[in-house]
Design a protein around this motif. Structure first.
Motif, PDB file in Angstrom:
ATOM      1  N   ILE A 290      -6.755  -6.505  -1.560  1.00 29.49           N
ATOM      2  CA  ILE A 290      -6.961  -7.022  -0.205  1.00 29.49           C
ATOM      3  C   ILE A 290      -6.343  -8.417  -0.063  1.00 29.49           C
ATOM      4  O   ILE A 290      -5.787  -8.759   0.990  1.00 29.49           O
ATOM      5  CB  ILE A 290      -8.461  -7.054   0.137  1.00 29.49           C
ATOM      6  N   ASP A 291      -6.397  -9.227  -1.135  1.00 35.53           N
ATOM      7  CA  ASP A 291      -5.790 -10.562  -1.091  1.00 35.53           C
ATOM      8  C   ASP A 291      -4.281 -10.456  -0.848  1.00 35.53           C
ATOM      9  O   ASP A 291      -3.704 -11.230  -0.064  1.00 35.53           O
ATOM     10  CB  ASP A 291      -6.045 -11.307  -2.409  1.00 35.53           C
ATOM     11  N   ARG A 292      -3.635  -9.510  -1.532  1.00 35.85           N
ATOM     12  CA  ARG A 292      -2.188  -9.351  -1.349  1.00 35.85           C
ATOM     13  C   ARG A 292      -1.886  -8.879   0.077  1.00 35.85           C
ATOM     14  O   ARG A 292      -0.886  -9.284   0.672  1.00 35.85           O
ATOM     15  CB  ARG A 292      -1.625  -8.355  -2.371  1.00 35.85           C
ATOM     16  N   TYR A 293      -2.750  -8.025   0.628  1.00 34.14           N
ATOM     17  CA  TYR A 293      -2.566  -7.585   2.014  1.00 34.14           C
ATOM     18  C   TYR A 293      -2.740  -8.758   2.976  1.00 34.14           C
ATOM     19  O   TYR A 293      -1.937  -8.951   3.901  1.00 34.14           O
ATOM     20  CB  TYR A 293      -3.567  -6.476   2.326  1.00 34.14           C
ATOM     21  N   LYS A 294      -3.803  -9.565   2.757  1.00 29.62           N
ATOM     22  CA  LYS A 294      -4.052 -10.704   3.639  1.00 29.62           C
ATOM     23  C   LYS A 294      -2.927 -11.724   3.587  1.00 29.62           C
ATOM     24  O   LYS A 294      -2.614 -12.380   4.586  1.00 29.62           O
ATOM     25  CB  LYS A 294      -5.385 -11.378   3.259  1.00 29.62           C
ATOM     26  N   ALA A 295      -2.294 -11.847   2.392  1.00 28.43           N
ATOM     27  CA  ALA A 295      -1.206 -12.820   2.222  1.00 28.43           C
ATOM     28  C   ALA A 295       0.135 -12.261   2.689  1.00 28.43           C
ATOM     29  O   ALA A 295       1.144 -12.966   2.638  1.00 28.43           O
ATOM     30  CB  ALA A 295      -1.111 -13.236   0.754  1.00 28.43           C
ATOM     31  N   GLY A 296       0.178 -10.998   3.125  1.00 35.56           N
ATOM     32  CA  GLY A 296       1.411 -10.390   3.597  1.00 35.56           C
ATOM     33  C   GLY A 296       2.354  -9.984   2.480  1.00 35.56           C
ATOM     34  O   GLY A 296       3.538  -9.731   2.719  1.00 35.56           O
ATOM     35  N   LYS A 297       1.842  -9.879   1.260  1.00 38.56           N
ATOM     36  CA  LYS A 297       2.682  -9.530   0.121  1.00 38.56           C
ATOM     37  C   LYS A 297       2.740  -8.027  -0.126  1.00 38.56           C
ATOM     38  O   LYS A 297       3.653  -7.545  -0.794  1.00 38.56           O
ATOM     39  CB  LYS A 297       2.174 -10.228  -1.146  1.00 38.56           C
ATOM     40  N   SER A 298       1.736  -7.292   0.346  1.00 37.70           N
ATOM     41  CA  SER A 298       1.674  -5.848   0.113  1.00 37.70           C
ATOM     42  C   SER A 298       1.171  -5.148   1.363  1.00 37.70           C
ATOM     43  O   SER A 298       0.457  -5.741   2.190  1.00 37.70           O
ATOM     44  CB  SER A 298       0.750  -5.507  -1.063  1.00 37.70           C
ATOM     45  N   THR A 299       1.537  -3.868   1.483  1.00 39.33           N
ATOM     46  CA  THR A 299       1.006  -3.008   2.539  1.00 39.33           C
ATOM     47  C   THR A 299      -0.059  -2.111   1.918  1.00 39.33           C
ATOM     48  O   THR A 299       0.121  -1.603   0.796  1.00 39.33           O
ATOM     49  CB  THR A 299       2.126  -2.138   3.138  1.00 39.33           C
ATOM     50  N   VAL A 300      -1.162  -1.952   2.619  1.00 38.65           N
ATOM     51  CA  VAL A 300      -2.245  -1.089   2.134  1.00 38.65           C
ATOM     52  C   VAL A 300      -2.379   0.087   3.092  1.00 38.65           C
ATOM     53  O   VAL A 300      -2.576  -0.101   4.298  1.00 38.65           O
ATOM     54  CB  VAL A 300      -3.586  -1.854   2.035  1.00 38.65           C
ATOM     55  N   LEU A 301      -2.257   1.306   2.549  1.00 42.40           N
ATOM     56  CA  LEU A 301      -2.349   2.526   3.359  1.00 42.40           C
ATOM     57  C   LEU A 301      -3.510   3.380   2.846  1.00 42.40           C
ATOM     58  O   LEU A 301      -3.415   3.963   1.762  1.00 42.40           O
ATOM     59  CB  LEU A 301      -1.043   3.326   3.267  1.00 42.40           C
ATOM     60  N   PRO A 302      -4.626   3.448   3.592  1.00 39.72           N
ATOM     61  CA  PRO A 302      -5.734   4.309   3.180  1.00 39.72           C
ATOM     62  C   PRO A 302      -5.548   5.735   3.717  1.00 39.72           C
ATOM     63  O   PRO A 302      -5.196   5.926   4.875  1.00 39.72           O
ATOM     64  CB  PRO A 302      -6.959   3.643   3.812  1.00 39.72           C
ATOM     65  N   LEU A 303      -5.773   6.732   2.850  1.00 35.04           N
ATOM     66  CA  LEU A 303      -5.728   8.147   3.243  1.00 35.04           C
ATOM     67  C   LEU A 303      -7.137   8.710   3.084  1.00 35.04           C
ATOM     68  O   LEU A 303      -7.658   8.794   1.967  1.00 35.04           O
ATOM     69  CB  LEU A 303      -4.738   8.914   2.355  1.00 35.04           C
ATOM     70  N   ILE A 304      -7.774   9.071   4.209  1.00 40.28           N
ATOM     71  CA  ILE A 304      -9.162   9.548   4.193  1.00 40.28           C
ATOM     72  C   ILE A 304      -9.162  11.020   3.785  1.00 40.28           C
ATOM     73  O   ILE A 304      -8.596  11.866   4.473  1.00 40.28           O
ATOM     74  CB  ILE A 304      -9.833   9.375   5.574  1.00 40.28           C
ATOM     75  N   LEU A 305      -9.828  11.324   2.662  1.00 40.50           N
ATOM     76  CA  LEU A 305      -9.815  12.693   2.134  1.00 40.50           C
ATOM     77  C   LEU A 305     -10.976  13.541   2.624  1.00 40.50           C
ATOM     78  O   LEU A 305     -10.830  14.732   2.858  1.00 40.50           O
ATOM     79  CB  LEU A 305      -9.826  12.659   0.599  1.00 40.50           C
ATOM     80  N   ASN A 306     -12.167  12.934   2.776  1.00 38.93           N
ATOM     81  CA  ASN A 306     -13.344  13.690   3.214  1.00 38.93           C
ATOM     82  C   ASN A 306     -14.315  12.754   3.928  1.00 38.93           C
ATOM     83  O   ASN A 306     -14.082  11.544   4.022  1.00 38.93           O
ATOM     84  CB  ASN A 306     -14.022  14.403   2.027  1.00 38.93           C
TER      85      ASN A 306
END
Length: 463
Positions: free
Chosen positions: A86-102
């Motif tokens: 989450i820190d990397r996402y907040k800093a704009g260094k990474s993209t986080v993609l959640p895939l809801i399975l159930n």
């Protein structure tokens, strides 16, 4: 071209098959855009998770989270590694993609010293946030996320120093052929994945049908066993009550018989004692008379002068005043018996779920659910139901689940939903229990107006 774009997949061992299917859908992107897809060992239930290669983990461009019920209840979301994502996402260094399975509580708040975070902030897949398990064709959801990843990585795969005007017709033709080949690969892969998905769906349906049949049979056997046990217990209680009544009746009859016997024996004993005393008195009088007569004869023989003997007769009167009073012995009075309460009995407008061995004190649950409502309204449930009713604690909810809920025979007719408790998880959240998922606990913001769940009020009793 720049360095390869890296995708880091994080998943639980329960979702390993989903990870493999998704990887197959991303193979065309790996070849076309030079992607590198990493996936370490899966997250194991109840265990801490560590990346095999921390350098890869710290340099990932995209984190693909396979979010499921197992994922949301794993140790990973409590670890520093999750906060690092989450820190990397907040800093704009990474993209986080959640895939809801159930179906799972994926939209909860994550609080830290630096910020608050919720997966709602992200682009959640599948589109419409419909869990993958609810799709007729999971292949469509896989294609969605593959297409989105293509949009994310395409700009980073091009050379930023090359101007559009510098691209030659040959290069454009090559790019067009490349894109066409990607489309063909996607089409072939999609058809293959669709066929695999249909086969897996068929196998899954057969397995579910078999599991349902097994569950139904186990439920029937369990109900029969419980009914038999209940009948045996009822018969045992009836026999015990009958034996107790017979013992009490026999004891009262014995006490009454002893009292009557004592009442009959008392006058007879007193009469015998009186008769004995009279005989003793008469015997003493006879002996005294005989002694006086003998003494008088002796005096007459020795005396020359005839004298008239004076005979003194002692009369001994023995008077006994015996008052015989018939004693009446009342049998001991017994307190009126109090009917003994048991778990599941209806009492005082509720269902008993806790009772002490004497059956005089315990706790009852209201016969009906209230709500759904916010926690702020739930904590004031007595204003709706009346004095004495209150919101149960987390432990009291667990006891209800185990005695009159789905953990037993569900005598309380609880729904397969979440129920508020009065127990706080922290300063901002309150704890809940799911009566559908085997006593699973949750925690939600207790001040949020949109958090509305069911309430089963309880009340203490004392007889």
């Amino acid at each position: 071209m720049n360095r390869k774009t890296t995708i880091y997949v994080i998943y639980t061992w329960e979702n390993n098959d989903v990870m493999l299917q998704l990887s197959r859908h991303l193979e065309a992107l790996e070849e076309a855009f030079g992607l590198t897809i990493w996936h370490d060992d899966p997250i194991l239930t109840g265990q801490q998770w560590k990346p095999q290669n921390e350098s890869r983990f710290n340099q990932a461009d995209i984190f693909l989270l396979l979010v499921s019920d197992a994922f949301m209840h794993s140790e990973f979301i409590k670890q520093l590694e999750f906060k690092m994502v989450i820190d990397r996402y907040k800093a704009g260094k990474s993209t986080v993609l959640p895939l809801i399975l159930n179906e799972c509580p994926w939209d909860i708040d994550f609080d830290s010293d630096d910020y608050n975070f919720n997966l709602n902030e992200l682009h959640v897949f599948p589109e419409g946030r419909k869990p993958l398990s609810d799709w007729d064709s999971p292949d469509q959801a896989y294609n969605q996320i593959a297409a989105h990843i293509k949009k994310v990585v395409a700009p980073t795969s091009e050379d930023p120093t090359k101007e559009e005007s510098n691209i030659t017709p040959e290069e454009k033709a090559t790019n067009t052929e490349k894109e066409a080949q990607i489309a063909i690969n996607f089409s072939k892969e999609g058809a293959k994945a669709k066929k695999n998905a249909e086969e897996e769906k068929k196998i899954r349906k057969e397995a579910e049908a078999m599991a349902n049949r097994k569950a139904t049979e186990e439920k029937r056997l369990k109900e029969e066993a419980e009914a038999k046990k209940s009948a045996e217990e009822e018969n045992r209680l009836k026999k015990e009550k009958k034996a107790k009544r017979e013992a009490e009746a026999a004891q009262q009859a014995r006490i009454a018989a002893e009292a009557n016997q004592k009442a009959r024996e008392t006058p007879q004993k007193e009469y015998t004692a009186k008769k004995k005393r009279m005989l003793i008195g008469l015997l003493v009088a006879v002996l005294a008379t005989a002694a006086i007569w003998t003494f008088s004869r002796l005096n007459n023989n020795n005396s020359k002068k005839e004298s008239t003997p004076i005979v003194a007769t002692d009369t001994i009167a023995v008077k006994d005043s015996i008052t015989s009073q018939k004693s009446v012995i009342d049998p001991p009075k017994k307190e009126a018996p109090v009917s003994k309460l048991a778990i599941g009995d209806t009492y005082d407008g509720g269902i008993v779920f806790v009772v002490d061995p004497s059956g005089k004190t315990g706790k009852t649950a209201h016969i009906d659910d209230a709500g759904p409502m916010t926690w702020t309204d739930a904590i004031k449930i007595h204003e709706e139901l009346g004095e004495g009713w209150r919101l149960p604690s987390f432990d009291e909810l667990r006891i209800m689940y185990q005695t009159i809920g789905q953990g037993a025979t569900n005598k309380g007719e609880f729904a397969d939903k979440l129920y508020w408790s009065a127990t706080a998880y922290d300063e901002y959240q309150a704890r809940l229990i799911s009566f559908r998922k085997s006593n699973t606990s949750y925690h939600y913001n207790k001040n949020a107006e949109h958090r509305k769940f069911r309430v089963r009020a309880i009340r203490d009793f004392s007889r």
